[in-house]
Structures are given as structure tokens and as C-alpha cells.
Design an enzyme around this catalytic site. Structure first.
Site, PDB file in Angstrom:
ATOM      1  N   VAL A  45       0.845  -1.203   0.000  1.00 37.20           N
ATOM      2  CA  VAL A  45       0.000   0.000   0.000  1.00 37.20           C
ATOM      3  C   VAL A  45       0.881   1.255   0.000  1.00 37.20           C
ATOM      4  O   VAL A  45       0.591   2.231  -0.694  1.00 37.20           O
ATOM      5  CB  VAL A  45      -0.982   0.007   1.199  1.00 37.20           C
ATOM      6  CG1 VAL A  45      -1.813   1.286   1.222  1.00 37.20           C
ATOM      7  CG2 VAL A  45      -1.906  -1.207   1.132  1.00 37.20           C
ATOM      8  N   CYS A  46       1.983   1.207   0.743  1.00 38.62           N
ATOM      9  CA  CYS A  46       2.911   2.345   0.769  1.00 38.62           C
ATOM     10  C   CYS A  46       3.505   2.581  -0.619  1.00 38.62           C
ATOM     11  O   CYS A  46       3.644   3.724  -1.057  1.00 38.62           O
ATOM     12  CB  CYS A  46       4.004   2.115   1.806  1.00 38.62           C
ATOM     13  SG  CYS A  46       3.381   1.997   3.494  1.00 38.62           S
ATOM     14  N   THR A  47       3.835   1.509  -1.308  1.00 37.07           N
ATOM     15  CA  THR A  47       4.369   1.615  -2.668  1.00 37.07           C
ATOM     16  C   THR A  47       3.347   2.294  -3.575  1.00 37.07           C
ATOM     17  O   THR A  47       3.682   3.239  -4.303  1.00 37.07           O
ATOM     18  CB  THR A  47       4.729   0.213  -3.208  1.00 37.07           C
ATOM     19  OG1 THR A  47       5.773  -0.323  -2.397  1.00 37.07           O
ATOM     20  CG2 THR A  47       5.184   0.272  -4.658  1.00 37.07           C
ATOM     21  N   MET A  50       3.070   6.094  -2.769  1.00 30.17           N
ATOM     22  CA  MET A  50       4.171   6.914  -3.283  1.00 30.17           C
ATOM     23  C   MET A  50       4.139   6.993  -4.808  1.00 30.17           C
ATOM     24  O   MET A  50       4.410   8.037  -5.392  1.00 30.17           O
ATOM     25  CB  MET A  50       5.519   6.375  -2.795  1.00 30.17           C
ATOM     26  CG  MET A  50       5.724   6.499  -1.292  1.00 30.17           C
ATOM     27  SD  MET A  50       5.523   8.182  -0.619  1.00 30.17           S
ATOM     28  CE  MET A  50       3.864   8.104   0.075  1.00 30.17           C
TER      29      MET A  50
END
Length: 153
Positions: A45-47, A50
Site C-alpha cells: 500500500v505504501c508503494t 508513493m
């Protein structure tokens, strides 16, 4: 956790980003700044969060906004991760040391987990907090909502 209030002066910071450049909030006076916080690099999810900043960079520039992809990961970690996920233009600052200090200043540091919450914080041209939204850690923030808030301010 005491979430920073809208209308508050945004706490200044001076940290290194994924390109080992100094990132200081006060240098962006006259522009809006999006602090897009993700808990940890190298997670799906962080990928996606960003990458949505990178994909929408032109939209941010059109709205006089500098997007910054923050986490408590170390600078070398952010550098390797940015390369791996092909973030070439957006700055990914490190809030590693003192650990989570900026996240604490903005009231989004999760003491139990030792990471920031997933959050978007918009700072206006005069360094005032304009908008704050905290998300469940597994939820991808809606980039269109963020762009809508920026375009209406």
C-alpha cells in the site's frame, strides 16, 4: 497522539530525502506542501501511495504544490526503495532520527508500532496546516480527494 489542528503553524523540519538532499519546510514558503505519510517502505500500500505522488506530479505542480513522501525509514532505505519502485522525481524524506520526531510534531506517530500513521497533511503557502486526514494503515489514500482539496484552496 494529539493530531495537529487545521490553522496551526506547521512545524518546520530539516531532513534528508532519498536523494540525500536537505528538505526543509521553510524553503517552500509561497508554495503548498503535501506531507504524504506512509508507515513503512517496502510494503504494497505504501508503494502504491508513493507511486500515486509520482504519477500525479504534474497535477501537483499545476496546483503550486510540492508533494513529499514521508516515513520513519532511514535515508539509505528510502534511497534503495525509491530506486526499486521507480520514484525518480518526488522527494521521499526520512524521519528516522530523532526517530519519528516530525511525525510526533504533527501528532501522527504511533508509539506502539514505532511508525507514523498513514496520513496526508496539506500546508498552505504561509506554512499553516490547511487539511489533515489520517487513514487506516491498510487503506490507500484517494489521490483525487487530495487533488480536489488542493484545487479548492
Amino acid at each position: 497522539m494529539n493530531l495537529i489542528a487545521v490553522g496551526t503553524n506547521a512545524p518546520d523540519f530539516n531532513v534528508k530525502d532519498n536523494k540525500n538532499q536537505n528538505i526543509r519546510l521553510s524553503t517552500y514558503k509561497g508554495k503548498k506542501v503535501l506531507l504524504s505519510w506512509h508507515p513503512l517502505a517496502w510494503t504494497p500500500v505504501c508503494t502504491d501511495q508513493m507511486r500515486s505522488l509520482e504519477t500525479n506530479l504534474q497535477n501537483f505542480q499545476n496546483l503550486n504544490t510540492v508533494p513529499l513522501g514521508f516515513s520513519v525509514d532511514s535515508q539509505p532505505c528510502k534511497e534503495a526503495w525509491a530506486t526499486a519502485i521507480q520514484i525518480n522525481n518526488v522527494s521521499l524524506p526520512s524521519d528516522f532520527w530523532p526517530h519519528g520526531k516530525i511525525a510526533q510534531d504533527y501528532g501522527i506517530f504511533n508509539e506502539t508500532e514505532g511508525v507514523s500513521e498513514r496520513a496526508n497533511i496539506i500546508i498552505d503557502e504561509n506554512s499553516k496546516v490547511k487539511w489533515v486526514k489520517v487513514y487506516p494503515s491498510g487503506q490507500l489514500p484517494d489521490i483525487n480527494e487530495v487533488l480536489q482539496v488542493l484545487s479548492s484552496s
